[in-house]
Motif scaffolding. Structure first.
Motif, PDB file in Angstrom:
ATOM      1  N   UNK A   1      -1.990  41.205 101.334  1.00 11.05           N
ATOM      2  CA  UNK A   1      -0.656  41.440 101.072  1.00 11.05           C
ATOM      3  C   UNK A   1      -0.590  41.183  99.420  1.00 11.05           C
ATOM      4  N   UNK A   2      -1.262  39.897  98.943  1.00 10.51           N
ATOM      5  CA  UNK A   2      -1.253  39.551  97.651  1.00 10.51           C
ATOM      6  C   UNK A   2      -1.633  40.595  96.831  1.00 10.51           C
ATOM      7  N   UNK A   3      -2.832  41.240  97.162  1.00  4.60           N
ATOM      8  CA  UNK A   3      -3.521  41.966  96.498  1.00  4.60           C
ATOM      9  C   UNK A   3      -2.422  43.413  96.137  1.00  4.60           C
ATOM     10  N   UNK A   4      -2.118  43.838  97.223  1.00  7.47           N
ATOM     11  CA  UNK A   4      -1.064  45.091  97.153  1.00  7.47           C
ATOM     12  C   UNK A   4      -0.008  44.581  96.370  1.00  7.47           C
ATOM     13  N   UNK A   5       0.755  43.612  96.460  1.00  5.57           N
ATOM     14  CA  UNK A   5       1.843  43.250  95.596  1.00  5.57           C
ATOM     15  C   UNK A   5       1.269  43.058  94.108  1.00  5.57           C
ATOM     16  N   UNK A   6       0.342  42.718  93.743  1.00  8.33           N
ATOM     17  CA  UNK A   6      -0.199  42.664  92.396  1.00  8.33           C
ATOM     18  C   UNK A   6      -0.375  44.235  91.954  1.00  8.33           C
ATOM     19  N   UNK A   7      -0.961  45.033  92.910  1.00  4.53           N
ATOM     20  CA  UNK A   7      -1.237  46.422  92.292  1.00  4.53           C
ATOM     21  C   UNK A   7      -0.021  47.071  92.163  1.00  4.53           C
ATOM     22  N   UNK A   8       1.257  46.592  93.015  1.00  2.00           N
ATOM     23  CA  UNK A   8       2.480  47.372  92.759  1.00  2.00           C
ATOM     24  C   UNK A   8       2.917  46.943  91.262  1.00  2.00           C
ATOM     25  N   UNK A   9       3.014  45.807  91.156  1.00  4.92           N
ATOM     26  CA  UNK A   9       3.332  45.118  89.701  1.00  4.92           C
ATOM     27  C   UNK A   9       2.572  45.748  88.569  1.00  4.92           C
ATOM     28  N   UNK A  10       1.220  45.778  88.799  1.00  5.28           N
ATOM     29  CA  UNK A  10       0.562  46.376  87.571  1.00  5.28           C
ATOM     30  C   UNK A  10       0.575  47.787  87.488  1.00  5.28           C
ATOM     31  N   UNK A  11       0.938  48.493  88.505  1.00  6.88           N
ATOM     32  CA  UNK A  11       1.080  49.921  88.410  1.00  6.88           C
ATOM     33  C   UNK A  11       2.223  50.330  87.673  1.00  6.88           C
ATOM     34  N   UNK A  12       3.501  49.696  87.798  1.00  8.47           N
ATOM     35  CA  UNK A  12       4.502  49.799  87.090  1.00  8.47           C
ATOM     36  C   UNK A  12       4.302  49.386  85.682  1.00  8.47           C
ATOM     37  N   UNK A  13       3.730  48.505  85.393  1.00  4.33           N
ATOM     38  CA  UNK A  13       3.580  48.003  84.049  1.00  4.33           C
ATOM     39  C   UNK A  13       2.502  48.904  83.176  1.00  4.33           C
ATOM     40  N   UNK A  14       1.621  49.469  84.002  1.00  4.16           N
ATOM     41  CA  UNK A  14       0.574  50.064  83.147  1.00  4.16           C
ATOM     42  C   UNK A  14       0.590  51.390  83.411  1.00  4.16           C
ATOM     43  N   UNK A  15       1.635  52.303  83.949  1.00  3.99           N
ATOM     44  CA  UNK A  15       1.654  53.623  84.069  1.00  3.99           C
ATOM     45  C   UNK A  15       1.824  54.187  82.384  1.00  3.99           C
ATOM     46  N   UNK A  16       2.099  53.393  81.577  1.00  2.00           N
ATOM     47  CA  UNK A  16       2.233  54.288  80.032  1.00  2.00           C
ATOM     48  C   UNK A  16       0.757  54.187  79.481  1.00  2.00           C
ATOM     49  N   UNK A  17      -0.033  53.365  80.029  1.00  2.00           N
ATOM     50  CA  UNK A  17      -1.167  53.064  79.310  1.00  2.00           C
ATOM     51  C   UNK A  17      -2.166  54.157  79.464  1.00  2.00           C
ATOM     52  N   UNK A  18      -2.145  54.701  80.547  1.00  2.05           N
ATOM     53  CA  UNK A  18      -3.012  55.923  80.977  1.00  2.05           C
ATOM     54  C   UNK A  18      -3.126  56.797  79.795  1.00  2.05           C
TER      55      UNK A  18
END
Length: 172
Positions: A155-172
């Motif tokens: 669950x912590x990994x899933x939460x971290x993924x969600x936070x990182x995804x939102x933050x890193x979408x513009x980096x792609x």
């Protein structure tokens, strides 16, 4: 049930003769080569022998149980192989193309943004991300290392993924 209750070798031989070719066919259709399919069939049938006492007929047919074991064996095999695709890095040839300065600047910016995003995670999520990606540990290994339940790590990994995804979408 004879395998489970009496460790009946004849019943197991009949199970093997019936389900062995079917499991192999399943593995071949899923993309395994002949040798891997044979190995997975052996693993599956050994698991059936060792865990026959866990089979519950009221929960489903024996075939369903065996195919579930087969599917899980294939998933386990893929997971074991996916985290380290190259064993001998010296044998891998990588073409040496000098990146131009613009590409290098963008790459450095991406690294900075990713590092900042990871640094902003709560400590417990950041630790799990670091163990997973920097130390290449499985979720079970992380759970053992941090003395946490596996579900908490997931669950912590899933939460971290969600936070990182939102933050890193513009980096792609």
């Amino acid at each position: 049930m004879r395998v489970a209750l009496h460790e009946d070798r004849d019943a197991f031989a009949a199970l093997f003769a019936h389900f062995g070719p079917r499991v192999k066919s399943l593995m071949l259709k899923a993309g395994a080569d002949q040798a891997l399919a044979d190995d997975l069939v052996q693993d599956v049938m050994m698991t059936v022998w060792r865990k026959a006492h866990l089979y519950a007929p009221e929960r489903g047919a024996a075939g369903t149980w065996i195919y579930t074991i087969a599917r899980n064996a294939r998933i386990d095999f893929l997971r074991r192989g996916s985290s380290q695709p190259y064993e001998d890095l010296e044998a891998v040839e990588v073409p040496c193309e000098r990146a131009d300065s613009e590409e290098e600047v963008f790459a450095n910016q991406r690294v900075s943004v990713v590092a900042e995003a990871v640094a902003e995670l709560p400590d417990e999520q950041r630790a799990i991300i670091e163990y997973a990606f920097m130390h290449d540990l499985s979720q079970s290994q992380i759970a053992a290392k941090l003395a946490l339940p596996l579900g908490t790590v997931k669950s912590r990994l899933r939460l971290a993924y969600a936070k990182l995804k939102g933050r890193l979408e513009e980096v792609q």
